[in-house]
Design an enzyme around this catalytic site. Structure first.
Site, mmCIF file in Angstrom:
data_model
loop_
_atom_site.group_PDB
_atom_site.id
_atom_site.type_symbol
_atom_site.label_atom_id
_atom_site.label_comp_id
_atom_site.label_asym_id
_atom_site.label_seq_id
_atom_site.Cartn_x
_atom_site.Cartn_y
_atom_site.Cartn_z
ATOM 1 N N LYS A 11 23.118 -19.669 -22.104
ATOM 2 C CA LYS A 11 23.556 -20.504 -23.230
ATOM 3 C C LYS A 11 24.236 -19.661 -24.323
ATOM 4 O O LYS A 11 24.146 -18.415 -24.323
ATOM 5 C CB LYS A 11 22.339 -21.254 -23.786
ATOM 6 C CG LYS A 11 21.747 -22.278 -22.805
ATOM 7 C CD LYS A 11 20.631 -23.085 -23.482
ATOM 8 C CE LYS A 11 20.048 -24.131 -22.560
ATOM 9 N NZ LYS A 11 19.006 -24.953 -23.245
ATOM 10 N N TYR A 51 24.277 -33.446 -20.541
ATOM 11 C CA TYR A 51 22.931 -33.722 -21.044
ATOM 12 C C TYR A 51 22.701 -35.229 -21.254
ATOM 13 O O TYR A 51 21.842 -35.602 -22.052
ATOM 14 C CB TYR A 51 22.693 -32.963 -22.350
ATOM 15 C CG TYR A 51 22.312 -31.499 -22.137
ATOM 16 C CD1 TYR A 51 21.102 -31.159 -21.521
ATOM 17 C CD2 TYR A 51 23.134 -30.473 -22.550
ATOM 18 C CE1 TYR A 51 20.743 -29.832 -21.322
ATOM 19 C CE2 TYR A 51 22.778 -29.137 -22.359
ATOM 20 C CZ TYR A 51 21.573 -28.832 -21.746
ATOM 21 O OH TYR A 51 21.206 -27.517 -21.547
ATOM 22 N N ARG A 87 12.916 -21.594 -12.747
ATOM 23 C CA ARG A 87 12.177 -22.164 -13.880
ATOM 24 C C ARG A 87 11.023 -21.234 -14.277
ATOM 25 O O ARG A 87 10.709 -21.102 -15.454
ATOM 26 C CB ARG A 87 11.632 -23.552 -13.530
ATOM 27 C CG ARG A 87 12.680 -24.552 -13.093
ATOM 28 C CD ARG A 87 13.307 -25.360 -14.171
ATOM 29 N NE ARG A 87 12.404 -26.058 -15.050
ATOM 30 C CZ ARG A 87 12.811 -26.747 -16.110
ATOM 31 N NH1 ARG A 87 14.104 -26.814 -16.405
ATOM 32 N NH2 ARG A 87 11.960 -27.354 -16.889
ATOM 33 N N ARG A 104 12.979 -16.569 -21.660
ATOM 34 C CA ARG A 104 12.943 -17.195 -22.983
ATOM 35 C C ARG A 104 12.035 -16.425 -23.946
ATOM 36 O O ARG A 104 12.341 -16.318 -25.136
ATOM 37 C CB ARG A 104 12.546 -18.663 -22.858
ATOM 38 C CG ARG A 104 13.723 -19.526 -22.369
ATOM 39 C CD ARG A 104 13.301 -20.889 -21.956
ATOM 40 N NE ARG A 104 14.429 -21.803 -21.783
ATOM 41 C CZ ARG A 104 14.335 -22.974 -21.175
ATOM 42 N NH1 ARG A 104 13.180 -23.391 -20.678
ATOM 43 N NH2 ARG A 104 15.397 -23.767 -21.069
ATOM 44 N N ASN A 114 17.593 -21.623 -26.685
ATOM 45 C CA ASN A 114 16.565 -21.016 -25.834
ATOM 46 C C ASN A 114 17.125 -20.288 -24.604
ATOM 47 O O ASN A 114 16.485 -20.223 -23.554
ATOM 48 C CB ASN A 114 15.498 -22.047 -25.461
ATOM 49 C CG ASN A 114 16.061 -23.213 -24.688
ATOM 50 O OD1 ASN A 114 17.237 -23.244 -24.383
ATOM 51 N ND2 ASN A 114 15.206 -24.173 -24.361
ATOM 52 N N HIS A 117 19.498 -22.448 -19.232
ATOM 53 C CA HIS A 117 19.211 -23.753 -18.618
ATOM 54 C C HIS A 117 18.982 -23.526 -17.140
ATOM 55 O O HIS A 117 19.643 -22.672 -16.529
ATOM 56 C CB HIS A 117 20.408 -24.711 -18.791
ATOM 57 C CG HIS A 117 20.315 -25.927 -17.912
ATOM 58 N ND1 HIS A 117 19.613 -27.044 -18.297
ATOM 59 C CD2 HIS A 117 20.767 -26.163 -16.646
ATOM 60 C CE1 HIS A 117 19.664 -27.934 -17.296
ATOM 61 N NE2 HIS A 117 20.356 -27.416 -16.299
ATOM 62 N N GLU A 128 24.158 -31.215 -10.963
ATOM 63 C CA GLU A 128 24.624 -30.247 -11.973
ATOM 64 C C GLU A 128 25.583 -29.214 -11.367
ATOM 65 O O GLU A 128 26.545 -28.803 -12.016
ATOM 66 C CB GLU A 128 23.423 -29.547 -12.612
ATOM 67 C CG GLU A 128 22.601 -30.488 -13.486
ATOM 68 C CD GLU A 128 21.358 -29.831 -14.068
ATOM 69 O OE1 GLU A 128 20.654 -30.522 -14.817
ATOM 70 O OE2 GLU A 128 21.095 -28.647 -13.784
HETATM 71 P P1 IDP Z 1 14.385 -27.470 -20.210
HETATM 72 O O1 IDP Z 1 15.716 -26.873 -20.642
HETATM 73 O O2 IDP Z 1 13.264 -26.457 -20.301
HETATM 74 O O3 IDP Z 1 14.458 -28.161 -18.882
HETATM 75 P P2 IDP Z 1 14.385 -30.104 -21.490
HETATM 76 O O4 IDP Z 1 13.169 -30.812 -21.977
HETATM 77 O O5 IDP Z 1 15.088 -30.648 -20.289
HETATM 78 O O6 IDP Z 1 13.998 -28.565 -21.310
HETATM 79 O O7 IDP Z 1 15.394 -30.075 -22.722
HETATM 80 C C1 IDP Z 1 16.743 -29.699 -22.548
HETATM 81 C C2 IDP Z 1 17.155 -28.795 -23.684
HETATM 82 O O8 IDP Z 1 17.133 -29.545 -24.905
HETATM 83 C C3 IDP Z 1 16.208 -27.616 -23.955
HETATM 84 O O9 IDP Z 1 16.443 -26.501 -23.140
HETATM 85 C C4 IDP Z 1 16.523 -27.314 -25.409
HETATM 86 O O10 IDP Z 1 17.715 -26.544 -25.524
HETATM 87 C C5 IDP Z 1 16.772 -28.702 -25.981
HETATM 88 N N1 IDP Z 1 15.554 -29.237 -26.615
HETATM 89 C C6 IDP Z 1 14.451 -29.721 -26.009
HETATM 90 N N2 IDP Z 1 13.530 -30.123 -26.914
HETATM 91 C C7 IDP Z 1 14.101 -29.907 -28.120
HETATM 92 C C8 IDP Z 1 13.650 -30.125 -29.467
HETATM 93 O O11 IDP Z 1 12.551 -30.622 -29.723
HETATM 94 N N3 IDP Z 1 14.512 -29.751 -30.463
HETATM 95 C C9 IDP Z 1 15.757 -29.213 -30.212
HETATM 96 N N4 IDP Z 1 16.202 -28.991 -28.951
HETATM 97 C C10 IDP Z 1 15.384 -29.321 -27.935
#
Ligand code: IDP
Length: 142
Positions: A11, A51, A87, A104, A114, A117, A128
Site C-alpha cells: 500500500k 473495495y 494473511r 503489519r 496498514n 492487502h 482481485e
Molecule cells: P484486511 O485488509 O485485513 O482484510 P478488512 O477488514 O478487509 O481488513 O479492511 C480492508 C481495509 O480497510 C483494511 O486493510 C484497512 O486499510 C481499512 N480499514 C479497516 N478497518 C478500518 C477502520 O476502522 N478505519 C480505517 N480503515 C479501516
C-alpha cells in the site's frame, strides 16, 4: 496443501517508506513466489471498485482516499496455501494487534495505513487477480 494464488498490494504507506524489498523478502522467505507485479497509482474509481465490498462501512471514504494517495505495488503470489499463508505473515488488520514479526507489526502504524492487502478467500483472490492482471501478465514458475 493446495497450490493457490493470491493478490497482494503493497500500500502507499509502505511504498512511501521504501520498504518494498523488505516486504517481498518476507513473502519469499515464507515460500511464496511473485508471479506477476506492477506499480499502479489507483484512480478514485478503481479504488472504489476494488473495495466495493466495504462501500457501506464508515471508513470507506478514508480507505479510498488513502489507497489513491500514492503509488502501490500489486502482485500475484503463488505457493502452497498462499491465501492463508500471506494473511498469516501480514498480521492483523490493526497493526497494534498484529503479532510480533508480522509485516503489519513491523512496517505499519495505523489501521487505515496498514502496509499490505491480501485476498481473504479463493473466490476473492480470483476476482482481485482478474481486476489487476490479464492471464498473459501472469508468469507461473515451472
Ligand atoms: P484486511 O485488509 O485485513 O482484510 P478488512 O477488514 O478487509 O481488513 O479492511 C480492508 C481495509 O480497510 C483494511 O486493510 C484497512 O486499510 C481499512 N480499514 C479497516 N478497518 C478500518 C477502520 O476502522 N478505519 C480505517 N480503515 C479501516
Amino acid at each position: 496443501m493446495a497450490v493457490e494464488r493470491t493478490l497482494s498490494i503493497i500500500k502507499p504507506d509502505a511504498v512511501a517508506k521504501n520498504v518494498i524489498g523488505d516486504i517481498i523478502s518476507r513473502f519469499e522467505k515464507a515460500g511464496l513466489r511473485v508471479i506477476a507485479a506492477r506499480m499502479a497509482h489507483l484512480s478514485q474509481s478503481e479504488a472504489e471498485q476494488f473495495y466495493a465490498v466495504h462501500r457501506e462501512r464508515p471508513f470507506f471514504g478514508e480507505l479510498v482516499g488513502f489507497m489513491t494517495s500514492g503509488p502501490v505495488l500489486v502482485q500475484v503470489l503463488e505457493g502452497d496455501d498462499a491465501i492463508a499463508r500471506n494473511r498469516d505473515i501480514m498480521g492483523a488488520t490493526n497493526p497494534k494487534e498484529a503479532a510480533p514479526g508480522t509485516i503489519r507489526a513491523d512496517f505499519a502504524e495505523t489501521i487505515d495505513a496498514n502496509a499490505v492487502h491480501g485476498s481473504d478467500a479463493p473466490e476473492t483472490a480470483a476476482q482481485e487477480i482478474g481486476f489487476f492482471f490479464s492471464d498473459e501478465q501472469i508468469c507461473p514458475r515451472g
